[in-house]
Design a protein around this motif. Structure first.
Motif, PDB file in Angstrom:
ATOM      1  N   SER A 211       5.978  17.639   1.209  1.00  9.67           N
ATOM      2  CA  SER A 211       6.590  17.123   2.442  1.00  9.67           C
ATOM      3  C   SER A 211       5.535  16.605   3.401  1.00  9.67           C
ATOM      4  CB  SER A 211       7.425  18.220   3.107  1.00  9.67           C
ATOM      5  OG  SER A 211       8.460  18.654   2.252  1.00  9.67           O
ATOM      6  N   SER A 212       4.429  17.335   3.537  1.00  8.96           N
ATOM      7  CA  SER A 212       3.366  16.931   4.466  1.00  8.96           C
ATOM      8  C   SER A 212       2.744  15.607   4.056  1.00  8.96           C
ATOM      9  CB  SER A 212       2.274  18.009   4.518  1.00  8.96           C
ATOM     10  OG  SER A 212       2.800  19.245   4.915  1.00  8.96           O
ATOM     11  N   ILE A 213       2.420  15.482   2.774  1.00  7.47           N
ATOM     12  CA  ILE A 213       1.766  14.261   2.302  1.00  7.47           C
ATOM     13  C   ILE A 213       2.676  13.053   2.440  1.00  7.47           C
ATOM     14  CG2 ILE A 213       0.852  13.113   0.231  1.00  7.47           C
ATOM     15  CD1 ILE A 213      -0.230  15.856  -0.627  1.00  7.47           C
ATOM     16  N   ILE A 214       3.952  13.214   2.113  1.00  8.66           N
ATOM     17  CA  ILE A 214       4.891  12.093   2.222  1.00  8.66           C
ATOM     18  C   ILE A 214       5.008  11.632   3.671  1.00  8.66           C
ATOM     19  CG2 ILE A 214       7.305  11.403   1.933  1.00  8.66           C
ATOM     20  CD1 ILE A 214       7.358  13.500  -0.416  1.00  8.66           C
ATOM     21  N   VAL A 215       5.161  12.587   4.593  1.00 13.87           N
ATOM     22  CA  VAL A 215       5.267  12.241   6.017  1.00 13.87           C
ATOM     23  C   VAL A 215       4.006  11.519   6.488  1.00 13.87           C
ATOM     24  CG1 VAL A 215       5.370  13.206   8.349  1.00 13.87           C
ATOM     25  CG2 VAL A 215       6.903  14.068   6.586  1.00 13.87           C
ATOM     26  N   LEU A 216       2.840  12.024   6.099  1.00 17.80           N
ATOM     27  CA  LEU A 216       1.580  11.397   6.518  1.00 17.80           C
ATOM     28  C   LEU A 216       1.428   9.988   5.952  1.00 17.80           C
ATOM     29  CD1 LEU A 216      -0.881  14.430   6.209  1.00 17.80           C
ATOM     30  CD2 LEU A 216      -0.078  13.339   8.315  1.00 17.80           C
ATOM     31  N   LEU A 217       1.841   9.793   4.700  1.00 21.85           N
ATOM     32  CA  LEU A 217       1.759   8.457   4.102  1.00 21.85           C
ATOM     33  C   LEU A 217       2.607   7.449   4.867  1.00 21.85           C
ATOM     34  CD1 LEU A 217       1.932   9.220   0.251  1.00 21.85           C
ATOM     35  CD2 LEU A 217       0.009   8.200   1.482  1.00 21.85           C
ATOM     36  N   ILE A 218       3.839   7.837   5.194  1.00 24.66           N
ATOM     37  CA  ILE A 218       4.739   6.929   5.906  1.00 24.66           C
ATOM     38  C   ILE A 218       4.213   6.634   7.306  1.00 24.66           C
ATOM     39  CG2 ILE A 218       7.062   6.658   6.866  1.00 24.66           C
ATOM     40  CD1 ILE A 218       8.104   8.323   4.521  1.00 24.66           C
TER      41      ILE A 218
ATOM     42  N   GLY B 215       0.813  -1.209   0.000  1.00 24.86           N
ATOM     43  CA  GLY B 215       0.000   0.000   0.000  1.00 24.86           C
ATOM     44  C   GLY B 215       0.845   1.257   0.000  1.00 24.86           C
ATOM     45  N   LEU B 216       1.919   1.254   0.809  1.00 26.15           N
ATOM     46  CA  LEU B 216       2.798   2.420   0.866  1.00 26.15           C
ATOM     47  C   LEU B 216       3.555   2.593  -0.450  1.00 26.15           C
ATOM     48  CD1 LEU B 216       4.019   4.741   2.406  1.00 26.15           C
ATOM     49  CD2 LEU B 216       5.652   3.152   3.453  1.00 26.15           C
ATOM     50  N   ALA B 217       4.048   1.500  -1.010  1.00 30.02           N
ATOM     51  CA  ALA B 217       4.780   1.576  -2.269  1.00 30.02           C
ATOM     52  C   ALA B 217       3.886   2.101  -3.393  1.00 30.02           C
ATOM     53  CB  ALA B 217       5.341   0.203  -2.645  1.00 30.02           C
ATOM     54  N   LEU B 218       2.649   1.624  -3.459  1.00 28.51           N
ATOM     55  CA  LEU B 218       1.717   2.099  -4.485  1.00 28.51           C
ATOM     56  C   LEU B 218       1.356   3.570  -4.266  1.00 28.51           C
ATOM     57  CD1 LEU B 218      -0.691  -0.975  -4.802  1.00 28.51           C
ATOM     58  CD2 LEU B 218       1.089  -0.268  -6.410  1.00 28.51           C
ATOM     59  N   SER B 219       1.255   3.975  -3.005  1.00 30.04           N
ATOM     60  CA  SER B 219       0.980   5.386  -2.704  1.00 30.04           C
ATOM     61  C   SER B 219       2.136   6.262  -3.160  1.00 30.04           C
ATOM     62  CB  SER B 219       0.754   5.570  -1.203  1.00 30.04           C
ATOM     63  OG  SER B 219      -0.367   4.852  -0.763  1.00 30.04           O
TER      64      SER B 219
ATOM     65  N   VAL C  58       0.699   3.625  11.901  1.00 27.79           N
ATOM     66  CA  VAL C  58      -0.696   3.627  12.357  1.00 27.79           C
ATOM     67  C   VAL C  58      -1.426   2.362  11.925  1.00 27.79           C
ATOM     68  CG1 VAL C  58      -2.913   4.822  12.235  1.00 27.79           C
ATOM     69  CG2 VAL C  58      -0.792   6.142  12.387  1.00 27.79           C
ATOM     70  N   ASN C  59      -1.463   2.105  10.617  1.00 29.88           N
ATOM     71  CA  ASN C  59      -2.254   0.999  10.102  1.00 29.88           C
ATOM     72  C   ASN C  59      -1.814  -0.380  10.608  1.00 29.88           C
ATOM     73  OD1 ASN C  59      -4.573   0.570   8.508  1.00 29.88           O
ATOM     74  ND2 ASN C  59      -3.329  -0.323   6.889  1.00 29.88           N
ATOM     75  N   PRO C  60      -0.492  -0.675  10.681  1.00 28.85           N
ATOM     76  CA  PRO C  60      -0.105  -2.007  11.161  1.00 28.85           C
ATOM     77  C   PRO C  60      -0.550  -2.292  12.584  1.00 28.85           C
ATOM     78  CG  PRO C  60       1.733  -0.952  10.057  1.00 28.85           C
ATOM     79  CD  PRO C  60       0.677   0.090  10.222  1.00 28.85           C
ATOM     80  N   TYR C  61      -0.710  -1.242  13.370  1.00 34.22           N
ATOM     81  CA  TYR C  61      -1.053  -1.455  14.774  1.00 34.22           C
ATOM     82  C   TYR C  61      -2.482  -1.018  15.091  1.00 34.22           C
ATOM     83  CZ  TYR C  61       3.934  -2.023  14.979  1.00 34.22           C
ATOM     84  OH  TYR C  61       5.212  -2.460  14.753  1.00 34.22           O
ATOM     85  N   ARG C  62      -3.254  -0.757  14.042  1.00 36.94           N
ATOM     86  CA  ARG C  62      -4.640  -0.357  14.266  1.00 36.94           C
ATOM     87  C   ARG C  62      -5.425  -1.474  14.943  1.00 36.94           C
ATOM     88  NH1 ARG C  62      -7.897   1.167   8.998  1.00 36.94           N
ATOM     89  NH2 ARG C  62      -7.403  -1.038   8.652  1.00 36.94           N
ATOM     90  N   ASP C  63      -5.178  -2.695  14.497  1.00 37.08           N
ATOM     91  CA  ASP C  63      -5.895  -3.824  15.101  1.00 37.08           C
ATOM     92  C   ASP C  63      -5.484  -4.078  16.538  1.00 37.08           C
ATOM     93  OD1 ASP C  63      -7.244  -4.204  12.771  1.00 37.08           O
ATOM     94  OD2 ASP C  63      -5.901  -5.773  12.031  1.00 37.08           O
TER      95      ASP C  63
ATOM     96  N   TYR D 245       1.148   6.750   8.372  1.00 42.48           N
ATOM     97  CA  TYR D 245      -0.064   5.934   8.330  1.00 42.48           C
ATOM     98  C   TYR D 245       0.252   4.468   8.027  1.00 42.48           C
ATOM     99  CZ  TYR D 245      -4.492   3.983   6.822  1.00 42.48           C
ATOM    100  OH  TYR D 245      -5.579   3.165   6.683  1.00 42.48           O
ATOM    101  N   PHE D 246       0.970   4.226   6.923  1.00 44.67           N
ATOM    102  CA  PHE D 246       1.206   2.841   6.500  1.00 44.67           C
ATOM    103  C   PHE D 246       2.249   2.123   7.346  1.00 44.67           C
ATOM    104  CE2 PHE D 246      -0.729   4.288   2.469  1.00 44.67           C
ATOM    105  CZ  PHE D 246      -1.603   3.244   2.258  1.00 44.67           C
ATOM    106  N   ARG D 247       3.208   2.864   7.906  1.00 44.94           N
ATOM    107  CA  ARG D 247       4.297   2.206   8.638  1.00 44.94           C
ATOM    108  C   ARG D 247       4.023   2.091  10.124  1.00 44.94           C
ATOM    109  NH1 ARG D 247       7.095  -0.515  10.779  1.00 44.94           N
ATOM    110  NH2 ARG D 247       9.343  -0.892  10.627  1.00 44.94           N
TER     111      ARG D 247
END
Length: 370
Positions: A203-210, A165-169, A216-221, A212-214
């Motif tokens: 810069s903002s979007i790149i930081v937020l993407l990393i 997901g991060l790579a595609l983003s 937030v999302n892996p530990y959401r569950d 989230y995917f690195r």
């Protein structure tokens, strides 16, 4: 101007530090992400300082976070898609564009007045500066398209994972940057505010993407379904179920034949290889309710859905582990093939089932073969 120069220098120092660390590692995707994350964060702060201080800074001569993002995002995507370590020569080659912007920045800072006396040199630097970003972005984007085509089958299998997901983003955002910069060619000369806001947004979007995917999302569950929490919940569920169904043993016994049916389904169809396989999917395959499936798993199989499915995934991994040893395949690649969505979940359930880490298990397997 002082804080801006300090932060620009910080970008060079941070980039150099993580770059040296990355060169020493074979599994280096985390270091690549840190390079992108910290450089873009410092780039974001430096541009905010310029915005609020109204400093007149020539962005074209500054350290380019955009170039650092594009080149190392390409390396990250290559690593994730191919599941192969990035070679040192690739790291060195793809770091050159960022270091070149640092060199131009130092030349402009130290020899600003002297350069004006050498018109040929000044024109060469201007040509390099105004076209280099576009060239690097375009090359990296074309490289990303090549990676997608080459590794499309592997990408499809792991499309739901955070790393894919991060790579595609990154690829989508690289395309967005190419579009913006190409469009801006229609409005020469570059507008100062346009470049500033583009830099802030990038810069903002790149930081937020990393983040989230690195992170937030892996530990959401883990808020409700971490391994430890799941264990506690399953324990509470077993206690509750024992109290709830102790007077209804007839129904439980009536569901017992489905245990063999579940095991047969796992052997023949292997639905656990689908990372999105859910509790409701298994219940639907058996033509029973989710509630009845919970009764079977908790009372007749002494487990819960997540433990049972992931134990099957671990068994599949072990059964095919010889491919890693004999065919020099990647551990994570086989873990994803087994149905796991993340490295952390795979490691936890593997150790829960075997008492060993995947690396320890494979070392022991290699020693037995030799």
């Amino acid at each position: 101007m002082g804080p801006y120069l300090l932060l620009v220098t910080g970008q060079i120092v941070v980039f150099s530090f993580f770059f040296s660390k990355t060169l020493k590692r074979k599994e280096n995707k985390d270091q690549i992400l840190f390079i992108i994350l910290f450089c873009c964060s410092l780039g974001l702060i430096s541009k905010l300082i310029i915005q609020f201080s109204n400093s007149a800074v020539n962005f074209e001569y500054g350290i380019s976070s955009t170039i650092g993002f594009s080149t190392f995002a390409f390396l990250y995507s290559k690593h994730i898609f191919s599941q192969k370590p990035i070679r040192r020569v690739e790291l060195i080659c793809f770091s050159l564009p960022f270091f070149s912007t640092a060199i131009i920045f130092m030349i402009e800072l130290l020899f600003n007045k002297g350069i004006a006396h050498y018109q040929g040199l000044a024109k060469a630097i201007d040509f390099y500066v105004f076209n280099f970003r576009r060239f690097i972005l375009a090359i990296c984007f074309l490289g990303n398209i090549y990676l997608l085509v080459k590794y499309w089958d592997s990408v499809k299998k792991r499309a739901r994972t955070n790393e894919i997901g991060l790579a595609l983003s990154f690829i989508c955002y690289n395309f967005f940057l190419c579009f913006l910069i190409s469009s801006s060619l229609l409005f020469k000369p570059f507008d100062y505010q346009f470049i500033l806001y583009l830099g802030l947004a990038s810069s903002s979007i790149i930081v937020l993407l990393i983040v989230y995917f690195r992170f937030v999302n892996p530990y959401r569950d883990s808020l409700g379904l971490s391994v430890q929490t799941a264990s506690r919940l399953s324990g509470d569920m077993r206690k509750t179920n024992e109290e709830k169904y102790q007077k209804n043993s007839a129904k439980i016994e009536g569901l017992r034949p489905l245990v063999a049916q579940i095991d047969e389904l796992m052997i023949k169809e292997q639905p656990f290889l689908n990372p999105e396989f859910a509790h409701s999917d298994l219940a639907k395959s058996l033509s029973i309710s989710n509630h009845d499936l919970s009764i079977i798993l908790n009372n007749l199989m002494d487990s819960n859905f997540y433990q049972y499915i992931n134990s099957k995934r671990v068994s599949y991994f072990i059964a095919h582990a010889h491919r890693i040893v004999q065919e020099d395949q990647n551990i994570l690649n086989l873990a994803y093939e087994s149905g796991f969505q993340s490295k952390s979940t795979f490691n936890k359930y593997f150790k829960m089932e075997t008492g060993q880490s995947p690396t320890e298990f494979l070392k022991e397997k290699v020693s037995k073969i030799s």
